[in-house]
Design a protein around this motif. Structure first.
Motif, PDB file in Angstrom:
ATOM      1  N   ALA A 216       0.850  -1.201   0.000  1.00  0.00           N
ATOM      2  CA  ALA A 216       0.000   0.000   0.000  1.00  0.00           C
ATOM      3  C   ALA A 216       0.875   1.236   0.000  1.00  0.00           C
ATOM      4  CB  ALA A 216      -0.918  -0.006   1.221  1.00  0.00           C
ATOM      5  N   ASP A 217       0.325   2.341  -0.502  1.00  0.00           N
ATOM      6  CA  ASP A 217       1.103   3.588  -0.492  1.00  0.00           C
ATOM      7  C   ASP A 217       1.229   4.115   0.942  1.00  0.00           C
ATOM      8  OD1 ASP A 217      -1.201   4.994   0.168  1.00  0.00           O
ATOM      9  OD2 ASP A 217      -1.509   5.827  -1.827  1.00  0.00           O
ATOM     10  N   VAL A 235      -3.787  -0.322  11.059  1.00  0.00           N
ATOM     11  CA  VAL A 235      -2.501  -0.874  10.614  1.00  0.00           C
ATOM     12  C   VAL A 235      -1.922   0.024   9.527  1.00  0.00           C
ATOM     13  CG1 VAL A 235      -1.346  -2.834   9.534  1.00  0.00           C
ATOM     14  CG2 VAL A 235      -3.164  -3.244  11.180  1.00  0.00           C
ATOM     15  N   ASP A 236      -0.898   0.765   9.878  1.00  0.00           N
ATOM     16  CA  ASP A 236      -0.274   1.663   8.916  1.00  0.00           C
ATOM     17  C   ASP A 236       0.836   0.948   8.148  1.00  0.00           C
ATOM     18  OD1 ASP A 236      -1.897   3.812   9.424  1.00  0.00           O
ATOM     19  OD2 ASP A 236      -0.678   4.539  11.089  1.00  0.00           O
ATOM     20  N   PRO A 237       1.130   1.444   6.939  1.00  0.00           N
ATOM     21  CA  PRO A 237       2.173   0.759   6.155  1.00  0.00           C
ATOM     22  C   PRO A 237       3.563   0.918   6.773  1.00  0.00           C
ATOM     23  CG  PRO A 237       1.410   2.742   5.030  1.00  0.00           C
ATOM     24  CD  PRO A 237       0.535   2.572   6.222  1.00  0.00           C
ATOM     25  N   VAL A 243       2.230  -6.080   4.487  1.00  0.00           N
ATOM     26  CA  VAL A 243       1.291  -6.448   5.543  1.00  0.00           C
ATOM     27  C   VAL A 243       0.691  -7.777   5.078  1.00  0.00           C
ATOM     28  CG1 VAL A 243      -0.883  -5.873   6.688  1.00  0.00           C
ATOM     29  CG2 VAL A 243       0.793  -4.073   6.212  1.00  0.00           C
ATOM     30  N   VAL A 244       0.862  -8.801   5.887  1.00  0.00           N
ATOM     31  CA  VAL A 244       0.405 -10.137   5.487  1.00  0.00           C
ATOM     32  C   VAL A 244      -0.711 -10.595   6.419  1.00  0.00           C
ATOM     33  CG1 VAL A 244       1.084 -12.571   5.254  1.00  0.00           C
ATOM     34  CG2 VAL A 244       2.639 -10.776   4.518  1.00  0.00           C
ATOM     35  N   ASN A 245      -1.737 -11.191   5.846  1.00  0.00           N
ATOM     36  CA  ASN A 245      -2.771 -11.815   6.675  1.00  0.00           C
ATOM     37  C   ASN A 245      -3.108 -13.184   6.125  1.00  0.00           C
ATOM     38  OD1 ASN A 245      -4.180  -9.877   4.644  1.00  0.00           O
ATOM     39  ND2 ASN A 245      -5.783 -11.326   5.191  1.00  0.00           N
TER      40      ASN A 245
END
Ligand SMILES: N=C(N)NCCCC[C@H](N)C(=O)O
Ligand SMILES: O=C(O)CCC(=O)C(=O)O
Ligand SMILES: [Fe+2]
Length: 332
Positions: A216-217, A235-237, A243-245
């Motif tokens: 994400a930007d 959850v910020d980048p 970011v993994v889910n």
């Protein structure tokens, strides 16, 4: 809503380095187990995808959303099966993707694993089995995305080996189900929500497969993850990291030991947010059921029926667009 800037950070390096030792891998696997069990979301570093490539991918998506004309976007639009599309691939306008009954305030370009059935004679296609429509501008879009998708396959396989070691003493629990892993990539553009709107940028949902790698930007305060108490965590980048889910299939395989975590996007900021999640999935025809080692860890009672991944995906995609139902009302 609380904001934590400290999701667990998992460094995948040992699973991408041929010379690493078992104990180096086990140390990471242990941290990964805790992250998947306690939160279901984590930052991934040491994945080997160059930050420059990540930035180019985000910029190409931004360029498409900001500069393509309405006609150029419509030339790539997602079409229902009876309109000659596969109901899944292509451009979706604002509000077209439905989550829990409401239209999401984002536009997107959705791509999937090449069709498994022959498409040379043209439509009608089976659900999710049509060709991927690529934009002509920017000119390098397709080659850039194909290179990126290839890179993320390496990361996906490595992470699933790490997850296997986290759950057992072997790295190969998932290998038989990943012979030609299905995948989805979404390039998503989020204008800010109108100030007076009760709407949502992307409603609360889980992802459908193994693991999602979210790029994400720099926009902050958009993605939110539901915690075990039912609250929302921002959850910020983290630059360079994914970011993994975990997705629905891992919840079934683990017999619920690892939950497919609910998340949503609420973008009330000022800029145009761009994100590019890559969904690494099992084989289309994988029959997914609780693994023996996970049954043993969860008291021996089987909590999930077997699911064929492709059927699960097709069902979720249909639900996203009210296929054949009131979704048509949303079209021009
Ligand atoms: N491949 C994935 N995860 N796509 C997510 C799209 C947004 C959520 C979807 N409308 C839903 O209700 O699931
Ligand atoms: O844009 C994001 O941060 C998440 C998007 C998402 O959850 C999805 O497309 O499944
Ligand atoms: Fe998602």
């Amino acid at each position: 809503m609380s904001v934590i800037s400290s999701l667990p950070i998992i460094d995948l390096t040992p699973f991408l380095t041929p010379t690493s030792t078992l104990s180096e891998k086990q140390e990471i696997a242990k941290a990964l187990y805790t992250a998947c069990h306690d939160v279901g979301f984590f930052y991934l570093t040491g994945h080997g995808v160059p930050e420059e490539l990540q930035n180019e991918v985000l910029e190409a998506a931004r360029e498409f959303f900001m500069t393509a004309t309405q006609e150029e976007k419509q030339a790539l639009e997602r079409k229902e099966i009876d309109e000659g599309g596969d109901g899944a691939r292509g451009w979706q306008k604002l509000g077209e993707n439905i989550t829990m009954g409401s239209g999401d305030w984002h536009e997107a370009l959705d791509y999937y694993h090449p069709p498994l059935s022959d498409t040379s004679s043209g439509p009608p296609y089976d659900i999710v089995q049509g060709p991927n429509p690529w934009p002509e501008k920017p000119p390098h879009f397709r080659s850039l995305y194909e290179a990126y998708i290839a890179g993320l396959h390496t990361v996906g396989h490595a992470l699933l080996r790490a997850m296997s070691l986290a759950l057992s003493s072997t790295e190969d629990l998932f290998t038989p189900h990943l012979t030609s892993p299905f995948w989805c990539l979404r390039a998503i553009g989020y204008p800010p929500l109108p100030a007076t709107s009760p709407g949502i940028s992307c409603g609360a949902h889980t992802d459908y497969g193994c693991t999602t790698f979210l790029l994400a930007d720099e926009t902050r305060g958009a993605l939110e993850v539901r915690d075990k108490q039912g609250g929302w965590i921002g959850v910020d980048p983290l630059k360079g990291a994914y970011v993994v889910n975990i997705g629905d299939m891992l919840e079934v395989w683990t017999n619920g030991l690892w939950k497919s975590t609910v998340h949503r996007v609420v973008h009330r900021g000022t800029g145009f947010r761009v994100s590019v999640p890559f969904f690494f999935e099992p084989d289309w025809d994988a029959r997914v059921e609780p693994l023996q080692c996970c049954l043993e860890k969860t008291g021996g009672v089987r909590k999930y029926e077997a699911k064929v991944y492709g059927e699960h995906l097709a069902g979720r995609v249909k639900g996203n667009f009210y296929q054949g139902g009131p979704g048509k009302v949303l079209k021009d």
